[in-house]
Scaffold this motif. Sequence first.
Motif, PDB file in Angstrom:
ATOM      1  N   SER A   4       0.825  -1.210   0.000  1.00 27.87           N
ATOM      2  CA  SER A   4       0.000   0.000   0.000  1.00 27.87           C
ATOM      3  C   SER A   4       0.859   1.260   0.000  1.00 27.87           C
ATOM      4  O   SER A   4       0.578   2.214  -0.736  1.00 27.87           O
ATOM      5  CB  SER A   4      -0.919   0.012   1.229  1.00 27.87           C
ATOM      6  OG  SER A   4      -1.867  -1.021   1.163  1.00 27.87           O
ATOM      7  N   LEU A   5       1.917   1.269   0.815  1.00 28.66           N
ATOM      8  CA  LEU A   5       2.803   2.435   0.874  1.00 28.66           C
ATOM      9  C   LEU A   5       3.543   2.642  -0.440  1.00 28.66           C
ATOM     10  O   LEU A   5       3.754   3.782  -0.871  1.00 28.66           O
ATOM     11  CB  LEU A   5       3.809   2.272   2.022  1.00 28.66           C
ATOM     12  CG  LEU A   5       3.265   2.480   3.440  1.00 28.66           C
ATOM     13  CD1 LEU A   5       4.363   2.221   4.464  1.00 28.66           C
ATOM     14  CD2 LEU A   5       2.719   3.897   3.607  1.00 28.66           C
ATOM     15  N   PHE A   8       1.043   4.037  -2.875  1.00 28.36           N
ATOM     16  CA  PHE A   8       0.776   5.411  -2.452  1.00 28.36           C
ATOM     17  C   PHE A   8       1.935   6.328  -2.841  1.00 28.36           C
ATOM     18  O   PHE A   8       1.717   7.438  -3.349  1.00 28.36           O
ATOM     19  CB  PHE A   8       0.560   5.443  -0.934  1.00 28.36           C
ATOM     20  CG  PHE A   8       0.229   6.794  -0.383  1.00 28.36           C
ATOM     21  CD1 PHE A   8      -1.063   7.298  -0.458  1.00 28.36           C
ATOM     22  CD2 PHE A   8       1.206   7.580   0.226  1.00 28.36           C
ATOM     23  CE1 PHE A   8      -1.377   8.556   0.055  1.00 28.36           C
ATOM     24  CE2 PHE A   8       0.902   8.830   0.737  1.00 28.36           C
ATOM     25  CZ  PHE A   8      -0.389   9.315   0.651  1.00 28.36           C
ATOM     26  N   SER A   9       3.158   5.869  -2.640  1.00 28.70           N
ATOM     27  CA  SER A   9       4.345   6.675  -2.963  1.00 28.70           C
ATOM     28  C   SER A   9       4.451   6.918  -4.463  1.00 28.70           C
ATOM     29  O   SER A   9       4.750   8.045  -4.902  1.00 28.70           O
ATOM     30  CB  SER A   9       5.616   5.982  -2.462  1.00 28.70           C
ATOM     31  OG  SER A   9       5.595   5.847  -1.056  1.00 28.70           O
ATOM     32  N   THR A  53      -3.545  16.439   7.411  1.00 30.83           N
ATOM     33  CA  THR A  53      -3.434  15.029   7.794  1.00 30.83           C
ATOM     34  C   THR A  53      -4.078  14.779   9.150  1.00 30.83           C
ATOM     35  O   THR A  53      -4.783  13.780   9.348  1.00 30.83           O
ATOM     36  CB  THR A  53      -1.948  14.602   7.847  1.00 30.83           C
ATOM     37  OG1 THR A  53      -1.362  14.777   6.552  1.00 30.83           O
ATOM     38  CG2 THR A  53      -1.825  13.139   8.261  1.00 30.83           C
ATOM     39  N   PHE A 132      -6.432   9.634   0.349  1.00 32.85           N
ATOM     40  CA  PHE A 132      -5.850   8.804   1.401  1.00 32.85           C
ATOM     41  C   PHE A 132      -6.626   7.529   1.760  1.00 32.85           C
ATOM     42  O   PHE A 132      -6.012   6.471   1.928  1.00 32.85           O
ATOM     43  CB  PHE A 132      -5.631   9.639   2.674  1.00 32.85           C
ATOM     44  CG  PHE A 132      -4.397  10.490   2.652  1.00 32.85           C
ATOM     45  CD1 PHE A 132      -4.010  11.163   1.508  1.00 32.85           C
ATOM     46  CD2 PHE A 132      -3.621  10.642   3.787  1.00 32.85           C
ATOM     47  CE1 PHE A 132      -2.882  11.961   1.476  1.00 32.85           C
ATOM     48  CE2 PHE A 132      -2.476  11.439   3.774  1.00 32.85           C
ATOM     49  CZ  PHE A 132      -2.113  12.101   2.617  1.00 32.85           C
ATOM     50  N   PHE A 135      -5.909   3.954   0.404  1.00 32.67           N
ATOM     51  CA  PHE A 135      -4.600   3.319   0.613  1.00 32.67           C
ATOM     52  C   PHE A 135      -4.421   2.784   2.038  1.00 32.67           C
ATOM     53  O   PHE A 135      -3.320   2.352   2.397  1.00 32.67           O
ATOM     54  CB  PHE A 135      -3.481   4.312   0.282  1.00 32.67           C
ATOM     55  CG  PHE A 135      -3.386   4.639  -1.182  1.00 32.67           C
ATOM     56  CD1 PHE A 135      -2.614   3.868  -2.047  1.00 32.67           C
ATOM     57  CD2 PHE A 135      -4.105   5.699  -1.717  1.00 32.67           C
ATOM     58  CE1 PHE A 135      -2.537   4.163  -3.399  1.00 32.67           C
ATOM     59  CE2 PHE A 135      -4.032   6.000  -3.066  1.00 32.67           C
ATOM     60  CZ  PHE A 135      -3.252   5.225  -3.912  1.00 32.67           C
ATOM     61  N   GLN A 146      -2.418   4.893  10.672  1.00 33.99           N
ATOM     62  CA  GLN A 146      -2.237   4.671   9.242  1.00 33.99           C
ATOM     63  C   GLN A 146      -2.325   5.978   8.457  1.00 33.99           C
ATOM     64  O   GLN A 146      -1.533   6.217   7.536  1.00 33.99           O
ATOM     65  CB  GLN A 146      -3.291   3.681   8.727  1.00 33.99           C
ATOM     66  CG  GLN A 146      -3.122   2.263   9.261  1.00 33.99           C
ATOM     67  CD  GLN A 146      -4.192   1.323   8.743  1.00 33.99           C
ATOM     68  OE1 GLN A 146      -4.325   1.125   7.542  1.00 33.99           O
ATOM     69  NE2 GLN A 146      -4.967   0.738   9.655  1.00 33.99           N
ATOM     70  N   LEU A 150       0.614   7.624   6.163  1.00 39.43           N
ATOM     71  CA  LEU A 150       0.390   8.066   4.793  1.00 39.43           C
ATOM     72  C   LEU A 150       0.709   9.557   4.649  1.00 39.43           C
ATOM     73  O   LEU A 150       1.318   9.983   3.654  1.00 39.43           O
ATOM     74  CB  LEU A 150      -1.062   7.801   4.377  1.00 39.43           C
ATOM     75  CG  LEU A 150      -1.475   6.339   4.207  1.00 39.43           C
ATOM     76  CD1 LEU A 150      -2.969   6.237   3.929  1.00 39.43           C
ATOM     77  CD2 LEU A 150      -0.682   5.666   3.095  1.00 39.43           C
ATOM     78  N   THR A 153       4.451  10.063   4.678  1.00 37.53           N
ATOM     79  CA  THR A 153       4.973   9.571   3.391  1.00 37.53           C
ATOM     80  C   THR A 153       4.704  10.583   2.285  1.00 37.53           C
ATOM     81  O   THR A 153       5.592  10.882   1.471  1.00 37.53           O
ATOM     82  CB  THR A 153       4.325   8.226   3.023  1.00 37.53           C
ATOM     83  OG1 THR A 153       4.581   7.273   4.059  1.00 37.53           O
ATOM     84  CG2 THR A 153       4.883   7.692   1.706  1.00 37.53           C
TER      85      THR A 153
END
Length: 204
Positions: A4-5, A8-9, A53, A132, A135, A146, A150, A153
């Motif tokens: 997932s990361l 996402f990245s 965030t 967001f 992910f 989480q 995210l 990141t």
Amino acid sequence: MIESLLSFSLATIALAISPGPDNIYVLTQSLINGTKSGIATTAGLVSGCIVHTTLLAFGVSAIITASEGLFYTIKVIGALYLFYLAYKVFRGSSEIVVGDNAPKKNHWQLFKTGVIMNLVNPKVMIFFLAFFPGFLWDPTEGTVIQFFILGVTFMMVSFVVFSLVAVLAGSISSYLLKHKNIGVVLKWLQILVFLGIGVFILIP
């Protein structure tokens, strides 16, 4: 989590590369005031994401706890918003204009400007809300953490990409002037990224 990361990245990198108000502003400040000014602007833009965030993490996490159905509805609305952004890019111009008349400011002023640009733009919060949730690797547990992972990141990846824009400002500007058609390529990249993320969010 790692998958997932990574996804996402990669999505964040594609979004950061695509021409928009933020990276064009970083590019402009770097050309006028130097690389350090571009990085100071980048630091401000990224810092503003902390607030978005935090609001997202606690707000959406409460919704997830209250109802899975309501959370899925948020994901659907988010995907539709991303499809709408893709449509807006499709209808918009592919020309990339780098301004040359931005006022000169010191690094602290540029940092504050970056923070304010991020915080007062309601589209940032809406975009975070759309981007967001899709992910999260475990929507049933520890969603606040989480979201913060995210968020961090997103900030780190965006800072690196925007800083590279600042460092390579001269070369990027020259390339854009010599290759007018690059705007079309970047336009379609942005469209594909928005559509791709939207579809990814809808997949159970």
